[in-house]
Enzyme design. Structure first.
Site, PDB file in Angstrom:
ATOM      1  N   ASN A  48       0.786  -1.243   0.000  1.00 32.23           N
ATOM      2  CA  ASN A  48       0.000   0.000   0.000  1.00 32.23           C
ATOM      3  C   ASN A  48       0.814   1.287   0.000  1.00 32.23           C
ATOM      4  OD1 ASN A  48      -2.368  -1.343  -0.134  1.00 32.23           O
ATOM      5  ND2 ASN A  48      -3.073  -0.856   1.934  1.00 32.23           N
ATOM      6  N   GLU A  56      -2.634  -0.489  -7.981  1.00 33.17           N
ATOM      7  CA  GLU A  56      -4.046  -0.656  -7.618  1.00 33.17           C
ATOM      8  C   GLU A  56      -4.668   0.730  -7.495  1.00 33.17           C
ATOM      9  OE1 GLU A  56      -6.302  -3.287  -4.236  1.00 33.17           O
ATOM     10  OE2 GLU A  56      -4.885  -1.789  -3.555  1.00 33.17           O
ATOM     11  N   TRP A  61     -11.335  -7.807  11.597  1.00 33.31           N
ATOM     12  CA  TRP A  61     -10.514  -7.317  10.476  1.00 33.31           C
ATOM     13  C   TRP A  61      -9.044  -7.379  10.880  1.00 33.31           C
ATOM     14  CZ3 TRP A  61      -7.289  -2.905  10.258  1.00 33.31           C
ATOM     15  CH2 TRP A  61      -6.731  -2.655   8.985  1.00 33.31           C
ATOM     16  N   ARG A 113     -15.654  -2.708   5.618  1.00 33.41           N
ATOM     17  CA  ARG A 113     -15.231  -3.901   4.892  1.00 33.41           C
ATOM     18  C   ARG A 113     -16.446  -4.777   4.543  1.00 33.41           C
ATOM     19  NH1 ARG A 113     -11.449  -1.135   4.487  1.00 33.41           N
ATOM     20  NH2 ARG A 113      -9.266  -1.546   4.961  1.00 33.41           N
ATOM     21  N   ASP A 157      -8.289 -11.706  -4.804  1.00 33.96           N
ATOM     22  CA  ASP A 157      -8.085 -10.643  -3.827  1.00 33.96           C
ATOM     23  C   ASP A 157      -8.364 -11.160  -2.410  1.00 33.96           C
ATOM     24  OD1 ASP A 157      -7.574  -7.927  -3.147  1.00 33.96           O
ATOM     25  OD2 ASP A 157      -9.729  -7.650  -2.860  1.00 33.96           O
ATOM     26  N   SER A 212       2.411  -2.034   5.148  1.00 32.34           N
ATOM     27  CA  SER A 212       3.421  -3.086   5.293  1.00 32.34           C
ATOM     28  C   SER A 212       4.807  -2.566   4.889  1.00 32.34           C
ATOM     29  CB  SER A 212       3.046  -4.301   4.441  1.00 32.34           C
ATOM     30  OG  SER A 212       2.944  -3.948   3.073  1.00 32.34           O
TER      31      SER A 212
HETATM   32  C1  LIG Z   1      -6.478  -6.679   7.727  1.00 31.61           C
HETATM   33  C2  LIG Z   1      -5.304  -5.870   7.307  1.00 31.61           C
HETATM   34  C3  LIG Z   1      -5.099  -5.632   5.976  1.00 31.61           C
HETATM   35  C4  LIG Z   1      -3.996  -4.925   5.564  1.00 31.61           C
HETATM   36  N1  LIG Z   1      -3.796  -4.738   4.244  1.00 31.61           N
HETATM   37  C5  LIG Z   1      -2.654  -4.177   3.807  1.00 31.61           C
HETATM   38  C6  LIG Z   1      -2.370  -4.131   2.425  1.00 31.61           C
HETATM   39  O1  LIG Z   1      -3.155  -4.561   1.589  1.00 31.61           O
HETATM   40  N2  LIG Z   1      -1.175  -3.596   2.053  1.00 31.61           N
HETATM   41  C7  LIG Z   1      -0.280  -3.128   2.953  1.00 31.61           C
HETATM   42  O2  LIG Z   1       0.793  -2.670   2.547  1.00 31.61           O
HETATM   43  N3  LIG Z   1      -0.534  -3.144   4.278  1.00 31.61           N
HETATM   44  C8  LIG Z   1      -1.699  -3.663   4.724  1.00 31.61           C
HETATM   45  N4  LIG Z   1      -1.961  -3.727   6.062  1.00 31.61           N
HETATM   46  C9  LIG Z   1      -1.053  -3.060   7.019  1.00 31.61           C
HETATM   47  C10 LIG Z   1       0.144  -3.915   7.450  1.00 31.61           C
HETATM   48  O3  LIG Z   1      -0.229  -5.212   7.676  1.00 31.61           O
HETATM   49  C11 LIG Z   1       0.708  -3.278   8.739  1.00 31.61           C
HETATM   50  O4  LIG Z   1       0.951  -1.931   8.464  1.00 31.61           O
HETATM   51  C12 LIG Z   1       2.006  -3.920   9.231  1.00 31.61           C
HETATM   52  O5  LIG Z   1       1.860  -5.299   9.371  1.00 31.61           O
HETATM   53  C13 LIG Z   1       2.415  -3.284  10.549  1.00 31.61           C
HETATM   54  O6  LIG Z   1       3.621  -3.848  10.985  1.00 31.61           O
HETATM   55  P1  LIG Z   1       3.938  -4.073  12.546  1.00 31.61           P
HETATM   56  O7  LIG Z   1       5.287  -4.639  12.627  1.00 31.61           O
HETATM   57  O8  LIG Z   1       3.639  -2.837  13.301  1.00 31.61           O
HETATM   58  O9  LIG Z   1       2.857  -5.131  13.035  1.00 31.61           O
HETATM   59  P2  LIG Z   1       2.678  -6.714  12.627  1.00 31.61           P
HETATM   60  O10 LIG Z   1       3.219  -6.900  11.264  1.00 31.61           O
HETATM   61  O11 LIG Z   1       1.300  -6.998  12.897  1.00 31.61           O
HETATM   62  O12 LIG Z   1       3.644  -7.422  13.644  1.00 31.61           O
HETATM   63  C14 LIG Z   1       3.433  -7.477  15.028  1.00 31.61           C
HETATM   64  C15 LIG Z   1       4.328  -8.568  15.592  1.00 31.61           C
HETATM   65  O13 LIG Z   1       4.387  -8.490  17.005  1.00 31.61           O
HETATM   66  C16 LIG Z   1       4.279  -9.788  17.559  1.00 31.61           C
HETATM   67  N5  LIG Z   1       3.789  -9.613  18.927  1.00 31.61           N
HETATM   68  C17 LIG Z   1       2.614  -9.087  19.335  1.00 31.61           C
HETATM   69  N6  LIG Z   1       2.568  -9.038  20.675  1.00 31.61           N
HETATM   70  C18 LIG Z   1       3.742  -9.549  21.124  1.00 31.61           C
HETATM   71  C19 LIG Z   1       4.298  -9.770  22.415  1.00 31.61           C
HETATM   72  N7  LIG Z   1       3.631  -9.444  23.529  1.00 31.61           N
HETATM   73  N8  LIG Z   1       5.531 -10.324  22.503  1.00 31.61           N
HETATM   74  C20 LIG Z   1       6.232 -10.657  21.382  1.00 31.61           C
HETATM   75  N9  LIG Z   1       5.748 -10.466  20.133  1.00 31.61           N
HETATM   76  C21 LIG Z   1       4.535  -9.905  20.013  1.00 31.61           C
HETATM   77  C22 LIG Z   1       3.348 -10.501  16.606  1.00 31.61           C
HETATM   78  O14 LIG Z   1       3.418 -11.908  16.734  1.00 31.61           O
HETATM   79  C23 LIG Z   1       3.869  -9.983  15.263  1.00 31.61           C
HETATM   80  O15 LIG Z   1       4.988 -10.725  14.862  1.00 31.61           O
HETATM   81  C24 LIG Z   1      -3.088  -4.412   6.521  1.00 31.61           C
HETATM   82  C25 LIG Z   1      -3.311  -4.629   7.877  1.00 31.61           C
HETATM   83  C26 LIG Z   1      -4.411  -5.342   8.275  1.00 31.61           C
HETATM   84  C27 LIG Z   1      -4.640  -5.577   9.725  1.00 31.61           C
END
Ligand SMILES: Cc1cc2nc3c(=O)[nH]c(=O)nc-3n(C[C@H](O)[C@H](O)[C@H](O)COP(=O)(O)OP(=O)(O)OC[C@H]3O[C@@H](n4cnc5c(N)ncnc54)[C@H](O)[C@@H]3O)c2cc1C
Length: 627
Positions: free
Chosen positions: A62, A126, A218, A249, A352, A435
Site C-alpha cells: 500500500n 491498484e 478485520w 469492509r 483478492d 506493510s
Molecule cells: C487486515 C489488514 C489488511 C492490511 N492490508 C494491507 C495491504 O493490503 N497492504 C499493505 O501494505 N498493508 C496492509 N496492512 C497493514 C500492514 O499489515 C501493517 O501496516 C504492518 O503489518 C504493521 O507492521 P507491525 O510490525 O507494526 O505489526 P505486525 O506486522 O502486525 O507485527 C506485530 C508482531 O508483534 C508480535 N507480537 C505481538 N505481541 C507480542 C508480544 N507481547 N511479545 C512478542 N511479540 C509480540 C506478533 O506476533 C507480530 O509478529 C493491513 C493490515 C491489516 C490488519
C-alpha cells in the site's frame, strides 16, 4: 509461585515482535551490528513466518511513492497523509518513511516477492500509492530475509515468547521480561537498546462477530496492544491515542474493499439512499479543507455511509456486479473477448480475498455470492488500534536528524525513554506506512538503535530482585487457578478468580457502551467517558484476579491486561480532545464539531511510573516546508 525456570538472555539490541516493522529492524540492524560486533536478538510471541497482520498474506503493497519513475514526490505523500488524518500527522516521520519506502519495496522484489508488472515492465498500480502483488507468502519472504540477516550477524531469534514488561534503569530501558507460550520458562532479556514492534490492538472493543464467530475480526487477533502497553509502562509519552481506525469492509468476514474501490472503481450504496458519497456531499463542507479535497479522508467516507445507516437505510452494499460489468463493457462488441474479460475479472475478485482474507471467499461461497451478478453487503467494523494504517495511535518518537523538525531529542524513532525505539503500529502520528512503510521504518529504527548503542550504550543494570517480583506477578494467574480450582463444582465459576474470557467480555462491554463502539453507533460523550473510567478502575483492580490453567490462558490473561492499558489511554484521550475531528471513527456527541482553533494539535499523554498518574498534553503541529 509456579515452578518455572528463569532464562537470562544477554544481548545488545532487543527487537520485540517479529512482524513487518520488526523484520525491517532486524534486517537493517544486523547489517550494522555485524560491523560493530554487536548482538541482535529478536523475540516474537508467535512463529515469525506467519506472525502479525500479514500472516495470511496481502494482495497489495500500500505504500510505494515511485520516485525513480517520477510518479510522485515525497511532498505529495506528506500532503496525502496530512489530508487523510484531518491535518494531524507528524510530517517529519511521514517524510522520513516515504523517502526510504521505495528501496524497501525493491528489496522485497529482490527477495522473491512477485509484484505485478504490465506489458512495459512497469509495476501495476491498484491506486496511486498501491502496487498489486501475489502476496499469499508475503510474510514468509520478508521473515526469511530477517532470519538470514540475523543468522549472518550471529544474532538470535526466539519464537513463542510473549513479551510482557519493559525493564528500566531510571529513564533508560535495559531490557524486557516475558514468558514462553509453550514451555515452563520465564525470560529475562538484558539489552542496551530495545525496539518495540509488537503491532497494534484488536478486541479492545466488542467485535461484531460474537458467539460462534468470536475471534473473527478485520485486525489479526494475535496483536493485543503489546507495543502500547510496553511503551506506556516504560513511561514514554504517547500520541494520537484517540485516533482509532474503523475500516468499512465486506460484512462478517471483513474482506478487503481496496481492490473494489481502487482497481474496479466500484460504488458503495445504501439499500434505499443511493450513492451516499453523492447524496451527503454537502456534509463534507463542515470538514473543510479536508472534506473538500480528494481523496476524501477515510473517516469522512465512513461517516457519509453511517448517516444512511443511522437513518435506517441500511444495509450498505458494494456494487460489485455493476463495477465488473462497467469494465467488461469495453469489449461488448466482441462476445468472445467480453467473456474472457469477465472470467479474468471474476478470478481477480476471488484472488483478492484468497490472497489475504480467505474467510471472505468461504463466506461468499457459502452464501452463493457471485460478485459479477449480485452486490455484497459492507459494514463499518469495530474500532482497532493500528497506527501504521489509517489510525495513528502510538508512541511519540524523535524525528530524523536532518530535518528542521521541532520534535527531536535524540535518535530517529527513539521514544522519550532513552534507548527505547518504537516502530510500525508502535509509533504514532505517522499513519499510512502500511506493510512496506512499517518495514522501512523498522530499518530506520534498526540503524538508529545500533548507532545509539555504539555512542551511548551501557552495560544494562537490571535489578534481579525486581525481576523476581515481576515473575511472581506474571505467573500469578497459574497460581490462582491451582490454589482455588477445586473449590467449586464448575471451576470456571469461582469467587476467587475470573477466567481470561470473562475478563475480556467485561472490557469489551465497557468500551463498546462507554467509548463509542458498534453498539453505541460509535458515539460517546464526556459523561459516558467519565463513567467508563470509573468502571475501568474496578476492572483494573480485578485484573489481579485473572486465573489461567495453562500457557494458552496465561497468554490470554496478559493480552487482556495489555489491552486494558490501551483502552485507558484511548478513553483518557477521547475525553481530553473536546471536538469531533474524525467522525466516522468516533463522535463526541457533546462536542460534535471540528474545532481547528483549539484542537488542530496532537493530543499526547504520559503515564508517570512513580506516581501512577496520567498527564495529558497538547503539542503543536509542524508543517513541512514546501508540502
Ligand atoms: C487486515 C489488514 C489488511 C492490511 N492490508 C494491507 C495491504 O493490503 N497492504 C499493505 O501494505 N498493508 C496492509 N496492512 C497493514 C500492514 O499489515 C501493517 O501496516 C504492518 O503489518 C504493521 O507492521 P507491525 O510490525 O507494526 O505489526 P505486525 O506486522 O502486525 O507485527 C506485530 C508482531 O508483534 C508480535 N507480537 C505481538 N505481541 C507480542 C508480544 N507481547 N511479545 C512478542 N511479540 C509480540 C506478533 O506476533 C507480530 O509478529 C493491513 C493490515 C491489516 C490488519
Amino acid at each position: 509461585m509456579a515452578n518455572w525456570e528463569t532464562v537470562v538472555v544477554e544481548t545488545d539490541l532487543l527487537i520485540c515482535g517479529g512482524g513487518f516493522s520488526a523484520c525491517g529492524a532486524a534486517t537493517e540492524a544486523s547489517y550494522w551490528a555485524k560491523k560493530k560486533g554487536l548482538k541482535v536478538t529478536m523475540v516474537d510471541k508467535a512463529a515469525e513466518d506467519r506472525s502479525g497482520a500479514v500472516a495470511m498474506g496481502l494482495s497489495a503493497i500500500n505504500q510505494y511513492v515511485g520516485i525513480r519513475d517520477g510518479e510522485n514526490t515525497l511532498a505529495d505523500y506528506v500532503r496525502y497523509v496530512r489530508q487523510d488524518l484531518m491535518g494531524v500527522s507528524r510530517e517529519d516521520l511521514v517524510y522520513n518513511i516515504a523517502r526510504h519506502v521505495d528501496s524497501t519495496v525493491h528489496l522485497f522484489e529482490k527477495w522473491g516477492l512477485k509484484i505485478w508488472k504490465d506489458e512495459k515492465g512497469k509495476y501495476v498500480h491498484e491506486g496511486r500509492w498501491q502496487l498489486m502483488i501475489n502476496g499469499e507468502s508475503y510474510k514468509v519472504i520478508i521473515a526469511e530475509a530477517a532470519k538470514n540477516a540475523i543468522a549472518e550477524a550471529g544474532g538470535e531469534i526466539i519464537e513463542r515468547v510473549f513479551i510482557v514488561e519493559p525493564l528500566l534503569d531510571g529513564n533508560r530501558v535495559v531490557g524486557a521480561v516475558g514468558f514462553s507460550t509453550r514451555e515452563n520458562k520465564f525470560y529475562v532479556f538484558k539489552a542496551k537498546a530495545v525496539i518495540a514492534g509488537m503491532g497494534g490492538a484488536v478486541h479492545v472493543f466488542r467485535p461484531r462477530s460474537v458467539g460462534e464467530g468470536f475471534g473473527r475480526s478485520w485486525y489479526p487477533p494475535f496483536n493485543s496492544g503489546s507495543s502500547a502497553y510496553f511503551t506506556i509502562k516504560a513511561g514514554a509519552e504517547m500520541t494520537c491515542q484517540e485516533v482509532r481506525f474503523i475500516p468499512v469492509r465486506f460484512k462478517d468476514a471483513y474482506g478487503p474493499v481496496g481492490a473494489w474501490f481502487l482497481l474496479f472503481k466500484s460504488r458503495a450504496i445504501s439499500a434505499e439512499g443511493g450513492d451516499y458519497m453523492t447524496t451527503h456531499k454537502e456534509v463534507l463542507q463542515n470538514y473543510a479543507p479536508y472534506g473538500l479535497v480528494k481523496p476524501i479522508p477515510a473517516n469522512l467516507r465512513n461517516y457519509l455511509g453511517m448517516i444512511d445507516v443511522d437513518a435506517g437505510l441500511g444495509p450498505l452494499y458494494m456494487e460489485t456486479a455493476e463495477a465488473i460489468q462497467n469494465i467488461a463493457a469495453q469489449f461488448k462488441d466482441d462476445p468472445k473477448a467480453f467473456k474472457k474479460k469477465m472470467k479474468e475479472l471474476e478470478s481477480e475478485a476471488w484472488e483478492d480475498f484468497l490472497d489475504m482474507t480467505i474467510s471472505q471467499a468461504i463466506l461468499w461461497a457459502s452464501q452463493n455470492v457471485k460478485p459479477e451478478e449480485k452486490h455484497s453487503e459492507i459494514a463499518a467494523c469495530e474500532p482497532y488500534f493500528i497506527g501504521s494504517h489509517s489510525g495513528a495511535s502510538g508512541a511519540w518518537v524523535s524525528g530524523p536528524e536532518d530535518l528542521p523538525t521541532p520534535y527531536k531529542w535524540g535518535y530517529a524513532n527513539m521514544t522519550t525513554v532513552q534507548g527505547l525505539f518504537a516502530v510500525g503500529d508502535g509509533s504514532g502520528a505517522s499513519s499510512h506506512k502500511f506493510s512496506s512503510g512499517s518495514h522501512a521504518e523498522g530499518r530506520i529504527a534498526g540503524k538508529q538503535a545500533v548507532k545509539f548503542i555504539v555512542e551511548k550504550g551501557q552495560a544494562p543494570k537490571v535489578d534481579m530482585a525486581e525481576v523476581e517480583k515481576l515473575k511472581e506477578r506474571i505467573l500469578r494467574p497459574l497460581d490462582l487457578w491451582d490454589k482455588h480450582k477445586d473449590e467449586t463444582t464448575d471451576p470456571e465459576v469461582n469467587t476467587n478468580y475470573m477466567m481470561p474470557r470473562q475478563y475480556l467480555h467485561r472490557l469489551q462491554k465497557l468500551m463498546d457502551e462507554y467509548a463509542g463502539g458498534v453498539v453505541s453507533a460509535f458515539k460517546t460523550s464526556k459523561a459516558l467517558l467519565q463513567r467508563g473510567l470509573e468502571l475501568m478502575d474496578f476492572l483494573k483492580t480485578d485484573s489481579e484476579k485473572m486465573a489461567a490453567r495453562n500457557h494458552h490462558e496465561l497468554t490470554r490473561a496478559w493480552e487482556n491486561i495489555q489491552r486494558t492499558w490501551q483502552a485507558e489511554a484511548h478513553v483518557r484521550t477521547l475525553l481530553f480532545r473536546e471536538e469531533t475531528r474524525w467522525p466516522g471513527y468516533y463522535f463526541r456527541a457533546d462536542t460534535p464539531k471540528m474545532d481547528d482553533k483549539n484542537w488542530l494539535c496532537f493530543a499526547n499523554c504520559q503515564w508517570d511510573r512513580k506516581t501512577g498518574e496520567w498527564k495529558m498534553m497538547k503539542k503543536d503541529i509542524w508543517t513541512m516546508p514546501g508540502a
